[in-house]
Design a protein around this motif. Structure first.
Motif, PDB file in Angstrom:
ATOM      1  N   CYS A   1       0.838  -1.196   0.000  1.00 11.25           N
ATOM      2  CA  CYS A   1       0.000   0.000   0.000  1.00 11.25           C
ATOM      3  C   CYS A   1       0.877   1.251   0.000  1.00 11.25           C
ATOM      4  CB  CYS A   1      -0.915   0.000   1.225  1.00 11.25           C
ATOM      5  SG  CYS A   1      -2.105   1.365   1.246  1.00 11.25           S
ATOM      6  N   ALA A   2       0.563   2.188  -0.869  1.00  9.17           N
ATOM      7  CA  ALA A   2       1.290   3.459  -0.948  1.00  9.17           C
ATOM      8  C   ALA A   2       0.293   4.606  -0.837  1.00  9.17           C
ATOM      9  CB  ALA A   2       2.061   3.551  -2.269  1.00  9.17           C
ATOM     10  N   GLU A   3       0.480   5.455   0.154  1.00 11.11           N
ATOM     11  CA  GLU A   3      -0.445   6.569   0.344  1.00 11.11           C
ATOM     12  C   GLU A   3      -0.262   7.617  -0.748  1.00 11.11           C
ATOM     13  OE1 GLU A   3      -0.351   8.158   4.295  1.00 11.11           O
ATOM     14  OE2 GLU A   3      -1.378   6.402   5.113  1.00 11.11           O
ATOM     15  N   ARG A   4      -1.366   8.268  -1.102  1.00 10.71           N
ATOM     16  CA  ARG A   4      -1.311   9.321  -2.107  1.00 10.71           C
ATOM     17  C   ARG A   4      -2.483  10.264  -1.899  1.00 10.71           C
ATOM     18  NH1 ARG A   4      -3.569   6.719  -7.745  1.00 10.71           N
ATOM     19  NH2 ARG A   4      -3.752   8.931  -8.257  1.00 10.71           N
ATOM     20  N   ASP A   5      -2.318  11.459  -2.376  1.00 15.60           N
ATOM     21  CA  ASP A   5      -3.382  12.457  -2.360  1.00 15.60           C
ATOM     22  C   ASP A   5      -3.061  13.433  -3.484  1.00 15.60           C
ATOM     23  OD1 ASP A   5      -5.317  14.344  -1.929  1.00 15.60           O
ATOM     24  OD2 ASP A   5      -4.981  14.521   0.228  1.00 15.60           O
ATOM     25  N   ASP A   6      -3.629  13.185  -4.649  1.00 13.20           N
ATOM     26  CA  ASP A   6      -3.310  14.041  -5.789  1.00 13.20           C
ATOM     27  C   ASP A   6      -4.558  14.350  -6.595  1.00 13.20           C
ATOM     28  OD1 ASP A   6      -3.708  11.598  -7.099  1.00 13.20           O
ATOM     29  OD2 ASP A   6      -1.572  11.191  -7.207  1.00 13.20           O
ATOM     30  N   THR A   7      -4.434  15.346  -7.430  1.00 13.80           N
ATOM     31  CA  THR A   7      -5.556  15.826  -8.231  1.00 13.80           C
ATOM     32  C   THR A   7      -5.145  15.894  -9.690  1.00 13.80           C
ATOM     33  OG1 THR A   7      -6.370  17.150  -6.390  1.00 13.80           O
ATOM     34  CG2 THR A   7      -7.194  17.706  -8.578  1.00 13.80           C
ATOM     35  N   ALA A   8      -6.005  15.362 -10.551  1.00 13.28           N
ATOM     36  CA  ALA A   8      -5.808  15.436 -11.993  1.00 13.28           C
ATOM     37  C   ALA A   8      -7.096  15.980 -12.596  1.00 13.28           C
ATOM     38  CB  ALA A   8      -5.472  14.070 -12.570  1.00 13.28           C
ATOM     39  N   ALA A   9      -6.956  17.082 -13.361  1.00 12.99           N
ATOM     40  CA  ALA A   9      -8.134  17.757 -13.902  1.00 12.99           C
ATOM     41  C   ALA A   9      -9.020  18.158 -12.728  1.00 12.99           C
ATOM     42  CB  ALA A   9      -8.852  16.861 -14.897  1.00 12.99           C
ATOM     43  N   CYS A  10     -10.254  17.651 -12.696  1.00 13.57           N
ATOM     44  CA  CYS A  10     -11.177  18.008 -11.605  1.00 13.57           C
ATOM     45  C   CYS A  10     -11.391  16.836 -10.651  1.00 13.57           C
ATOM     46  CB  CYS A  10     -12.522  18.450 -12.176  1.00 13.57           C
ATOM     47  SG  CYS A  10     -12.439  19.929 -13.201  1.00 13.57           S
ATOM     48  N   THR A  11     -10.543  15.820 -10.758  1.00 12.42           N
ATOM     49  CA  THR A  11     -10.711  14.616  -9.943  1.00 12.42           C
ATOM     50  C   THR A  11      -9.571  14.482  -8.939  1.00 12.42           C
ATOM     51  OG1 THR A  11     -11.827  13.478 -11.764  1.00 12.42           O
ATOM     52  CG2 THR A  11     -10.968  12.118  -9.976  1.00 12.42           C
ATOM     53  N   ARG A  12      -9.938  14.259  -7.681  1.00 11.32           N
ATOM     54  CA  ARG A  12      -8.956  14.079  -6.620  1.00 11.32           C
ATOM     55  C   ARG A  12      -9.045  12.654  -6.081  1.00 11.32           C
ATOM     56  NH1 ARG A  12      -9.865  15.882  -0.527  1.00 11.32           N
ATOM     57  NH2 ARG A  12      -7.956  15.072   0.417  1.00 11.32           N
ATOM     58  N   THR A  13      -7.898  12.019  -5.906  1.00 11.60           N
ATOM     59  CA  THR A  13      -7.849  10.666  -5.371  1.00 11.60           C
ATOM     60  C   THR A  13      -7.000  10.652  -4.105  1.00 11.60           C
ATOM     61  OG1 THR A  13      -8.052   9.674  -7.570  1.00 11.60           O
ATOM     62  CG2 THR A  13      -7.197   8.272  -5.807  1.00 11.60           C
ATOM     63  N   GLU A  14      -7.553  10.067  -3.057  1.00  9.28           N
ATOM     64  CA  GLU A  14      -6.875   9.998  -1.767  1.00  9.28           C
ATOM     65  C   GLU A  14      -6.816   8.546  -1.314  1.00  9.28           C
ATOM     66  OE1 GLU A  14      -7.342  12.349   2.421  1.00  9.28           O
ATOM     67  OE2 GLU A  14      -9.086  11.215   1.740  1.00  9.28           O
ATOM     68  N   ILE A  15      -5.618   8.055  -0.993  1.00 11.33           N
ATOM     69  CA  ILE A  15      -5.445   6.692  -0.493  1.00 11.33           C
ATOM     70  C   ILE A  15      -4.703   6.741   0.835  1.00 11.33           C
ATOM     71  CG2 ILE A  15      -4.396   4.432  -0.891  1.00 11.33           C
ATOM     72  CD1 ILE A  15      -4.660   4.916  -3.867  1.00 11.33           C
ATOM     73  N   LYS A  16      -5.254   6.091   1.834  1.00 11.16           N
ATOM     74  CA  LYS A  16      -4.638   6.012   3.150  1.00 11.16           C
ATOM     75  C   LYS A  16      -4.384   4.548   3.501  1.00 11.16           C
ATOM     76  CE  LYS A  16      -4.760  10.428   4.257  1.00 11.16           C
ATOM     77  NZ  LYS A  16      -3.515  11.210   4.472  1.00 11.16           N
ATOM     78  N   CYS A  17      -3.235   4.270   4.100  1.00 15.38           N
ATOM     79  CA  CYS A  17      -2.864   2.914   4.501  1.00 15.38           C
ATOM     80  C   CYS A  17      -2.767   2.835   6.026  1.00 15.38           C
ATOM     81  CB  CYS A  17      -1.518   2.521   3.896  1.00 15.38           C
ATOM     82  SG  CYS A  17      -1.333   2.906   2.142  1.00 15.38           S
ATOM     83  N   CYS A  18      -3.042   1.664   6.581  1.00 17.77           N
ATOM     84  CA  CYS A  18      -2.951   1.526   8.031  1.00 17.77           C
ATOM     85  C   CYS A  18      -2.732   0.067   8.404  1.00 17.77           C
ATOM     86  CB  CYS A  18      -4.206   2.070   8.711  1.00 17.77           C
ATOM     87  SG  CYS A  18      -5.740   1.229   8.230  1.00 17.77           S
ATOM     88  N   GLU A  19      -2.315  -0.164   9.631  1.00 10.93           N
ATOM     89  CA  GLU A  19      -2.133  -1.515  10.140  1.00 10.93           C
ATOM     90  C   GLU A  19      -2.966  -1.683  11.405  1.00 10.93           C
ATOM     91  OE1 GLU A  19       1.877  -2.916  10.457  1.00 10.93           O
ATOM     92  OE2 GLU A  19       2.574  -1.579   8.862  1.00 10.93           O
ATOM     93  N   GLY A  20      -3.563  -2.850  11.541  1.00 15.55           N
ATOM     94  CA  GLY A  20      -4.427  -3.116  12.696  1.00 15.55           C
ATOM     95  C   GLY A  20      -5.813  -3.520  12.239  1.00 15.55           C
ATOM     96  N   ASP A  21      -6.473  -4.377  12.988  1.00 15.33           N
ATOM     97  CA  ASP A  21      -7.793  -4.873  12.615  1.00 15.33           C
ATOM     98  C   ASP A  21      -8.783  -3.736  12.366  1.00 15.33           C
ATOM     99  OD1 ASP A  21      -7.094  -7.497  12.656  1.00 15.33           O
ATOM    100  OD2 ASP A  21      -7.863  -7.920  14.664  1.00 15.33           O
ATOM    101  N   LYS A  22      -9.405  -3.767  11.194  1.00 16.42           N
ATOM    102  CA  LYS A  22     -10.484  -2.851  10.816  1.00 16.42           C
ATOM    103  C   LYS A  22     -10.091  -1.380  10.947  1.00 16.42           C
ATOM    104  CE  LYS A  22     -13.955  -6.266  12.228  1.00 16.42           C
ATOM    105  NZ  LYS A  22     -15.152  -6.541  13.037  1.00 16.42           N
TER     106      LYS A  22
END
Length: 223
Positions: free
Chosen positions: A175-196
């Motif tokens: 998993c690689a975290e990211r938070d970027d915007t292309a055109a009018c679309t923003r994508t955010e990915i967060k990673c974590c460890e631990g149940d749920k």
């Protein structure tokens, strides 16, 4: 339905269809060698064979007597996860991003299960696993979890023009975290460890509703 609403609905549907219909690349190989130098047992980008897949990427570790006997990486139109029981059987993991089936054989457990007798594999983290809007609200209080071996829990959100249009909760081997915007679309990915741990709640705010509320407030203020 006015022009603004039609445009927003069309943009949402187009984004959703593109997201769901796009093929992904998966590692595609089989080996019975567990040497560190074997590029199927331990994938190497640009070296390990790949294939274009319309479904999900899949990794299967075959266990015999608590030891991995073979590794298969492929793609599946209907991938089903499984775990070995008492050191025997298949440990199968599914994922849905490019070359995500990269779990190395050297990082795996011995297939003894998690000690509770239910065959949940090597006791990896339990992650929420769902997609909104196709699966209810992808609400973290729902019972939509999978045990993810050797992976991190992840949560991803996609916004278009500030509106939330897609939420995915899953697990990634890398998993690689990211938070970027292309055109009018923003994508955010967060990673974590631990149940749920991938249980962040996203507020679905309609841009149209927000615009109408602001307009109404301005109108009433002007009276």
């Amino acid at each position: 339905m006015d022009v603004v609403m039609k445009t927003l609905v069309f943009a949402f549907l187009l984004t959703f269809v593109v997201e769901r219909s796009s093929a992904i690349e998966c590692y595609f190989c089989t080996t019975t060698s567990l040497e560190d130098s074997d590029n199927c047992a331990n994938p190497v980008a640009g070296t390990t064979a790949t294939a274009t897949c319309d479904g999900e990427c899949q990794t299967t570790f075959a266990y015999v007597s608590n030891a991995i006997s073979a590794v298969t990486r492929s793609c599946s139109a209907s991938c089903t996860e499984s775990n070995p029981v008492s050191g025997i059987g298949a440990d199968t993991d599914c994922c849905s991003t490019t070359n995500c089936n990269s779990e190395s054989a050297s990082s795996q457990g011995d297939g003894d299960g998690d000690g509770d007798g239910d065959g949940d594999g090597d006791g990896g983290d339990s992650c929420y696993f769902c997609t909104w809007p196709t699966e209810n609200n992808c609400n973290p209080v729902d019972d939509t979890t999978r045990t993810c071996s050797g992976s991190k829990c992840a949560k991803a959100a996609t916004y278009s023009e500030g509106d939330l249009i897609l939420v995915v909760r899953t697990c990634f081997p890398q998993c690689a975290e990211r938070d970027d915007t292309a055109a009018c679309t923003r994508t955010e990915i967060k990673c974590c460890e631990g149940d749920k741990c991938n249980n962040a709640v996203y507020s679905v705010v309609s841009f149209v509703a927000l615009f109408m509320s602001v307009t109404a407030a301005i109108y009433h203020t002007a009276l």
